[in-house]
Enzyme design. Sequence first.
Site, mmCIF file in Angstrom:
data_model
loop_
_atom_site.group_PDB
_atom_site.id
_atom_site.type_symbol
_atom_site.label_atom_id
_atom_site.label_comp_id
_atom_site.label_asym_id
_atom_site.label_seq_id
_atom_site.Cartn_x
_atom_site.Cartn_y
_atom_site.Cartn_z
ATOM 1 N N LYS A 149 0.819 -1.220 0.000
ATOM 2 C CA LYS A 149 0.000 0.000 0.000
ATOM 3 C C LYS A 149 0.849 1.265 0.000
ATOM 4 O O LYS A 149 0.443 2.272 -0.558
ATOM 5 C CB LYS A 149 -0.939 0.014 1.212
ATOM 6 C CG LYS A 149 -2.075 -0.987 1.091
ATOM 7 C CD LYS A 149 -3.143 -0.716 2.133
ATOM 8 C CE LYS A 149 -4.325 -1.657 1.963
ATOM 9 N NZ LYS A 149 -5.333 -1.458 3.012
ATOM 10 N N LYS A 175 -5.144 -9.512 -6.954
ATOM 11 C CA LYS A 175 -6.339 -9.649 -6.131
ATOM 12 C C LYS A 175 -7.463 -8.720 -6.620
ATOM 13 O O LYS A 175 -7.189 -7.588 -6.985
ATOM 14 C CB LYS A 175 -5.938 -9.263 -4.697
ATOM 15 C CG LYS A 175 -6.904 -9.651 -3.635
ATOM 16 C CD LYS A 175 -6.323 -9.346 -2.260
ATOM 17 C CE LYS A 175 -6.500 -7.887 -1.904
ATOM 18 N NZ LYS A 175 -6.386 -7.599 -0.463
ATOM 19 N N LYS A 192 -11.008 -3.138 -4.194
ATOM 20 C CA LYS A 192 -11.792 -1.912 -4.303
ATOM 21 C C LYS A 192 -10.992 -0.816 -4.967
ATOM 22 O O LYS A 192 -11.546 0.117 -5.512
ATOM 23 C CB LYS A 192 -12.159 -1.410 -2.897
ATOM 24 C CG LYS A 192 -13.152 -2.266 -2.165
ATOM 25 C CD LYS A 192 -13.200 -1.829 -0.701
ATOM 26 C CE LYS A 192 -14.030 -2.781 0.133
ATOM 27 N NZ LYS A 192 -13.725 -2.680 1.553
HETATM 28 P P1 AMP Z 1 -11.199 -5.092 2.877
HETATM 29 O O1 AMP Z 1 -11.981 -4.764 1.666
HETATM 30 O O2 AMP Z 1 -9.732 -5.041 2.609
HETATM 31 O O3 AMP Z 1 -11.635 -4.370 4.117
HETATM 32 O O4 AMP Z 1 -11.510 -6.630 3.172
HETATM 33 C C1 AMP Z 1 -12.650 -7.080 3.849
HETATM 34 C C2 AMP Z 1 -12.671 -8.588 3.900
HETATM 35 O O5 AMP Z 1 -12.782 -9.109 2.560
HETATM 36 C C3 AMP Z 1 -11.412 -9.224 4.493
HETATM 37 O O6 AMP Z 1 -11.768 -10.360 5.230
HETATM 38 C C4 AMP Z 1 -10.624 -9.619 3.285
HETATM 39 O O7 AMP Z 1 -9.749 -10.703 3.547
HETATM 40 C C5 AMP Z 1 -11.707 -10.012 2.292
HETATM 41 N N1 AMP Z 1 -11.274 -9.821 0.912
HETATM 42 C C6 AMP Z 1 -10.905 -8.649 0.325
HETATM 43 N N2 AMP Z 1 -10.559 -8.839 -0.978
HETATM 44 C C7 AMP Z 1 -10.721 -10.167 -1.216
HETATM 45 C C8 AMP Z 1 -10.531 -11.002 -2.366
HETATM 46 N N3 AMP Z 1 -10.127 -10.498 -3.541
HETATM 47 N N4 AMP Z 1 -10.806 -12.322 -2.247
HETATM 48 C C9 AMP Z 1 -11.231 -12.853 -1.072
HETATM 49 N N5 AMP Z 1 -11.419 -12.125 0.051
HETATM 50 C C10 AMP Z 1 -11.174 -10.808 -0.004
#
Ligand code: AMP
Length: 332
Positions: A111, A194, A197
């Site tokens: 990041k 990955k 967002k």
């Molecule tokens: P975040 O959007 O980074 O706050 O992630 C929220 C949750 O979604 C966390 O448990 C992440 O591990 C999961 N997550 C985010 N991106 C992915 C992805 N591409 N595949 C699977 N899980 C994800």
Amino acid sequence: MARIFSGIQPTGHLHLGNYLGAIRNWVRLQQEFECLFCVVDMHAITLWQEPEALAQATRETAAAVLAAGINPDTNILFLQSAVPGHAQLAWVFNCVARIGWLNRMTQFKEKAGKHRENASVGLYAYPNLMAADILLYKATHVPVGEDQKQHLELTRDIAQKFNNDFGVALFPVVEPLILGPATRIMSLRDGTKKMSKSDASDFSRINLTDSADSIALKIRRAKTDPNPLPDSPDGLEGRPEAANLLSIYAALTDSSIENVCQRFGGSPFSDFKQELADRAVAALAPITAEVNRLMADPETLDSILRSGAERARALAAPVLDEVYRAIGFLQT
Ligand code: AMP
Ligand code: TRP
């Protein structure tokens, strides 16, 4: 007793990776465990967020969690910034965690990128706040996607060092729960990245707020390779885009990649993509409709979050008290 804690950042729209990798598992776990689900707005500001967009994304994230099927009466759904104990315990952990430990965190390196000197101090200390989120409630199990594994190992190290340093058995050993065939959903444009967002291309991800037409279009345009689908998972070697689409299908249909290979082996991607789009629309359309309904009624949403925060504060207070006593902060 087992207690579940998980968090999700209110940054931009939620996508299929968040749903399959995290929220859908939360919905299943709520049947069996006492659960706290937190919209981690304090984590979000480790990177710059426009204030109005942050407020909007915070509501939308909470709405998506509810729309996916989390019951706010039997679970605690709340905003991180509404419970001061998160920041208070994070400060304590800033003094427990070692700089060398944080230097190993791969997410910070990703990041912060090339401009590390210009990253916020918060981005660097982010994993300490995450440890505080979990340990403030002495949570024992944390459902997350693959990408959060390293942060949970750090949480364990912090808990252990705190217990050792102060000669207490205050914090439990936290177990990650990395569940299902879709713990790491990849970008639809590049099977080695990955789904995220923050990807500049909206075609890289399926948002929970996308229309049926847009979901179908994104899947049709998803990158693939020229070969037909393999009839066993071995045939996915070196084919990251195919592997990704098959694992999304497996997750959406609650089956295994083996089964999906058996069913579609030898078919061209075009046939498979049509079915995949139908499945994705069927899974997401009711959630999207419910998010829209909830977003139109911010008072109800805010009152759910207010009640969640009240209950979270009540659970957090005695733990923080115990921590402060162990440290030697004078109780006046
Ligand atoms: P975040 O959007 O980074 O706050 O992630 C929220 C949750 O979604 C966390 O448990 C992440 O591990 C999961 N997550 C985010 N991106 C992915 C992805 N591409 N595949 C699977 N899980 C994800
Ligand atoms: N760091 C997590 C992510 O980006 C979000 C998060 C913050 C979290 N605090 C947490 C997840 C506590 C689980 C438990 O996905």
